[in-house]
Design a protein around this motif. Structure first.
Motif, PDB file in Angstrom:
ATOM      1  N   CYS A  33       1.599   1.249   3.183  1.00  0.00           N
ATOM      2  CA  CYS A  33       0.482   2.292   3.123  1.00  0.00           C
ATOM      3  C   CYS A  33       0.825   3.436   2.277  1.00  0.00           C
ATOM      4  O   CYS A  33       1.990   3.609   2.000  1.00  0.00           O
ATOM      5  CB  CYS A  33       0.417   2.788   4.497  1.00  0.00           C
ATOM      6  N   ARG A  58      -0.177   6.376   2.363  1.00  0.00           N
ATOM      7  CA  ARG A  58       0.088   7.533   2.919  1.00  0.00           C
ATOM      8  C   ARG A  58       1.730   7.727   3.636  1.00  0.00           C
ATOM      9  O   ARG A  58       2.331   8.810   3.506  1.00  0.00           O
ATOM     10  CB  ARG A  58      -0.862   8.191   3.784  1.00  0.00           C
ATOM     11  N   THR A 102      -4.161   2.299   8.666  1.00  0.00           N
ATOM     12  CA  THR A 102      -5.476   2.647   9.419  1.00  0.00           C
ATOM     13  C   THR A 102      -6.178   3.701   8.429  1.00  0.00           C
ATOM     14  O   THR A 102      -5.507   4.611   7.594  1.00  0.00           O
ATOM     15  CB  THR A 102      -5.072   3.607  10.605  1.00  0.00           C
ATOM     16  N   PRO A 103      -7.323   3.623   8.564  1.00  0.00           N
ATOM     17  CA  PRO A 103      -8.476   4.546   7.681  1.00  0.00           C
ATOM     18  C   PRO A 103      -8.087   6.024   7.967  1.00  0.00           C
ATOM     19  O   PRO A 103      -8.316   6.921   6.985  1.00  0.00           O
ATOM     20  CB  PRO A 103      -9.757   4.382   8.211  1.00  0.00           C
ATOM     21  N   ASP A 104      -7.448   6.409   9.139  1.00  0.00           N
ATOM     22  CA  ASP A 104      -7.175   7.729   9.552  1.00  0.00           C
ATOM     23  C   ASP A 104      -5.625   8.127   9.498  1.00  0.00           C
ATOM     24  O   ASP A 104      -5.206   9.031  10.018  1.00  0.00           O
ATOM     25  CB  ASP A 104      -7.762   8.234  10.859  1.00  0.00           C
ATOM     26  N   CYS A 105      -4.919   7.555   8.651  1.00  0.00           N
ATOM     27  CA  CYS A 105      -3.487   7.618   8.610  1.00  0.00           C
ATOM     28  C   CYS A 105      -3.299   9.102   8.071  1.00  0.00           C
ATOM     29  O   CYS A 105      -3.743   9.572   7.094  1.00  0.00           O
ATOM     30  CB  CYS A 105      -3.011   6.594   7.550  1.00  0.00           C
ATOM     31  N   GLN A 106      -2.429   9.869   8.873  1.00  0.00           N
ATOM     32  CA  GLN A 106      -2.148  11.252   8.460  1.00  0.00           C
ATOM     33  C   GLN A 106      -0.941  11.374   7.578  1.00  0.00           C
ATOM     34  O   GLN A 106      -0.692  12.383   7.074  1.00  0.00           O
ATOM     35  CB  GLN A 106      -1.734  11.785   9.718  1.00  0.00           C
TER      36      GLN A 106
END
Length: 193
Positions: free
Chosen positions: A84, A86, A148-152
């Motif tokens: 990922c 992020r 995930t699309p909303d990975c912080q």
């Protein structure tokens, strides 16, 4: 057709990416299915997201003889791995691309009227699928892969994964202009004790 091309190379009849068109013939309308697994280690964006070591691409294609050459249609499917962008967690994903590519016969009108990088060519009755499939898969991959699309992502202070740290995670930051005053006040508190 893919607008990205690799320079034409002479395919070998024994390569897993190569289709011999002699079995198909040149009669327009004749067709043959092609299903095979081909080695594809490293196909993708190296260091970002790609087919892992020992990975393969599943080809499910139909070759059709047309007036100007051989039309190859179908799909290519593989699993890619990476991390990922992020939070740096490992990720894995399935990628499937749809292919439609004309391979021009030598000395056909298409062969004579197009630049070498505009259309694929049949060389010695052989079709090399590798450049077209590689290009299609690379173009289908995300340039910024996410778990995930909303990975912080990661906390910029401590480097922990925000998803694991919770919503109340934070770090107290003091304006450097007030730091000397805070040190003095905390020193006074220590003297009183």
């Amino acid at each position: 057709m893919s607008k990205y091309r690799h320079a034409s190379t002479r395919p070998t009849a024994t390569g897993p990416w190569v289709i011999d068109t002699r079995e198909l013939g040149r009669r327009a309308g004749s067709s043959r299915p092609v299903k095979r697994s081909v080695p594809a280690e490293g196909v993708g964006l190296e260091g970002v997201i790609a087919v892992p070591e020992g990975g393969e691409i599943e080809l499910d294609l139909l070759t059709e003889s047309v007036v100007e050459g051989v039309l190859v249609t179908g799909s290519a499917k593989t699993t890619v791995t990476g991390e990922c962008s992020r939070c740096l967690e490992p990720l894995s994903d399935e990628v499937e691309v749809v292919l439609t590519e004309l391979y021009a016969y030598p000395d056909s009108t298409t062969d004579e009227t197009t630049d070498e990088d505009e259309v694929s060519r049949i060389v010695d009755d052989l079709i090399d699928l590798e450049p077209v499939v590689r290009d299609a898969i690379v173009l289908a991959l995300p340039q910024v892969p996410l778990c995930t699309p909303d990975c912080q992502g990661l906390c910029s202070e401590c480097g922990g994964r925000r998803a694991e740290l919770g919503p109340n995670h934070g770090h107290e930051t003091i304006d450097p202009r007030w730091a000397a005053l805070q040190e003095r006040l905390s020193g006074d508190n220590n003297e009183e004790n």
